[in-house]
Enzyme design. Structure first.
Site, PDB file in Angstrom:
ATOM      1  N   GLY A 189       1.162  -7.312   3.453  1.00  9.27           N
ATOM      2  CA  GLY A 189      -0.056  -6.625   2.780  1.00  9.27           C
ATOM      3  C   GLY A 189       0.257  -5.593   1.650  1.00  9.27           C
ATOM      4  N   THR A 218      -3.178 -10.404   3.675  1.00  9.34           N
ATOM      5  CA  THR A 218      -4.035  -9.328   4.231  1.00  9.34           C
ATOM      6  C   THR A 218      -5.287 -10.118   4.753  1.00  9.34           C
ATOM      7  OG1 THR A 218      -5.493  -7.615   4.178  1.00  9.34           O
ATOM      8  CG2 THR A 218      -4.846  -8.276   2.349  1.00  9.34           C
ATOM      9  N   ASP A 220      -7.940  -9.109   5.766  1.00 15.38           N
ATOM     10  CA  ASP A 220      -8.939  -8.218   5.702  1.00 15.38           C
ATOM     11  C   ASP A 220      -9.521  -8.483   4.321  1.00 15.38           C
ATOM     12  OD1 ASP A 220      -8.883  -7.331   8.205  1.00 15.38           O
ATOM     13  OD2 ASP A 220      -8.333  -5.261   7.623  1.00 15.38           O
TER      14      ASP A 220
END
Length: 482
Positions: A189, A218, A220
């Site tokens: 990330g 990542t 997210d």
């Protein structure tokens, strides 16, 4: 990071406001390097391809929506194989490392890097660094071959292990130099990519013929510039299972409430997209959109109204939502961080569940049944789905093409549907967040019929924070916005 080395990005300008934010190259600090014909010239798999080498001047625009009289804007170098390469196959000694938390697709990326090096470029020395950055100096390496990685894409996690922290620049670069590694593929990330940038700078300072390249990871989807990060589609798909279970539980009970906590420390993309895909969610809470519990127009009032109207409801909450409310209530809140530097969060799902239960305990005429589901680690550990598998393949192969062509200090990423090479500093300069004044968030509010929990003054403030063209560009949905 050594700020005295201004080699993160090369900027070229052209006519009509054209800007190329280019990535470094080995020849920037090692002149007169020999080049070799690309082995793909004799690869039978590519013999039918009409044009399999990328033109040196090909670039990809960051923004595809522009005004008629506006500048052409920022561009990135297009990824893909070049006619000449800067490594002979027998001189390559590559290393792959995965850092940070788990994410669907890690094994697929590892597999495709190994297979691209072996089958496209004839490279036979590829190492896996065991256990993240600290594996460079504290653990043994793992020899990676196409046979060894053949089936790993069917498994979750990472076969070479991962960890947070452990970034010791001198030890890592010493290990790279001592082992004779000249290609380093770093999967992680934004924190990991910052570490990769530091490694690149030290490699350059020492004048080593060693390429450092990153692949952004990542779950997210909070890395900027790129369309999306790998594993995101899988995470949204898996979140549907938890939401569906919560909906079944809620619908089967009188005044049933299902609360699902999803990943999203600073960015609520998984929660937003999972909510839009599900159509069963009545309330979605994300870090970017503040809310309040008590009083007129508050969350608890909305929950009460929804139960009276429908008899049940489903709430999706991102893990980073409402943290300021928890901090205000808990005087013992600390600023503790994990090894990656991420703030340790309190469990907003449990907190919200307790608040809802306490509220309805004061209303004897409305007994509720609340079920709380936290599928976070189940989602992280699954193998990637078909869409992410294809995406991981493109990311990995594009990265290998760039490395063999001598580019360094870059991240391989998808921009407007095209594979590109992006300077490290563009990936790490800020986080990608849901824009709550954008149309995609408006679509969610329309789907759930939830209030925005924002007053007129709040809305004005958020609009001031965002670019004037946000509704045109549609950053929440990237290239998919229509």
């Amino acid at each position: 990071m050594d700020n005295n080395i201004s080699c993160q990005m090369k900027v070229e300008t052209g006519e009509a406001g054209y800007v190329l934010e280019d990535v470094p190259h080995l020849t920037d600090y090692i002149p007169d390097l020999p080049t070799y014909p690309n082995p793909l010239r004799s690869n039978p798999a590519y013999s039918v391809v009409k044009q399999y080498f990328v033109d040196a001047d090909d670039t990809v625009p960051q923004k595809v929506v522009v005004h008629k009289d506006g500048p052409r804007g920022i561009h990135f170098r297009r990824a893909g194989p070049r006619q000449r390469v800067y490594f002979a196959p027998d001189e390559v000694h590559a290393a792959i490392v995965t850092c940070g938390g788990l994410c669907p697709g890690l094994n697929t990326v590892i597999r495709e890097i190994v297979c691209a090096l072996y089958h496209m470029y004839g490279v036979t020395r590829v190492l896996g660094i065991d256990g993240g950055y600290r594996g460079f100096y504290s653990k043994n390496t793992i020899t990676l071959t196409p046979k060894f990685v053949n089936d790993i894409h069917k498994r979750g996690g990472t076969i070479i292990g991962t960890s947070r922290g452990g970034h010791d620049k001198p030890k890592i670069v010493d290990s790279i130099q001592d082992r004779g590694i000249n290609q380093v593929y770093i999967i992680g990330g934004d924190g990991t990519q910052k570490g990769a940038a530091v490694i690149y700078q030290e490699v350059r300072r020492r004048g080593l013929k060693a390429v450092v390249a990153g692949i952004p990871k990542t779950i997210d989807n909070d890395i900027p510039v790129i369309d999306k990060s790998f594993g995101f589609d899988t995470a949204v798909e898996e979140a549907q299972r938890a939401i569906n279970a919560a909906h079944v539980e809620a619908e089967s009970a009188e005044n049933g409430i299902g609360v699902v906590k999803l990943m999203g420390r600073y960015s609520g993309f998984i929660a937003m997209y999972a909510t839009l895909a599900s159509r069963d969610v009545d309330l979605c809470l994300i870090p970017e959109s503040p809310f309040y519990l008590e009083g007129e127009g508050g969350l608890l009032e909305y929950v009460e109204k929804r139960l009276k109207d429908d008899g049940h409801m489903v709430i999706v909450v991102a893990e980073g939502a409402g943290q300021e409310l928890l901090a205000a209530e808990n005087s013992k809140t600390t600023t503790a961080q994990d090894a990656s530097g991420n703030k340790l969060l309190q469990d907003v799902g449990l907190w919200l569940s307790d608040k809802i239960k306490a509220h309805f305990a004061k209303i004897p005429s409305m007994p509720i049944t609340l079920k709380y589901i936290d599928p976070t680690y189940m989602i992280r550990a699954v193998p990637s789905n078909a869409s992410d598998n294809v995406y991981c393949t493109l990311l990995a192969q594009s990265c290998v093409h760039g490395v063999m062509a001598g580019y360094t200090g870059f991240t391989s990423g998808l921009v407007n549907g095209r594979q590109t090479y992006i300077p490290f500093n563009r990936i790490t300069e800020k986080q990608n967040n849901v824009v709550i004044t954008d149309r995609m968030w408006a679509r969610l509010l329309s789907s759930t019929n939830q209030p925005s929990f924002l007053g007129p003054k709040d809305i004005c403030e958020f609009k001031k924070q965002e670019p004037a063209t946000q509704l045109v560009d549609g950053d929440n949905s990237k290239a998919n916005d229509i």
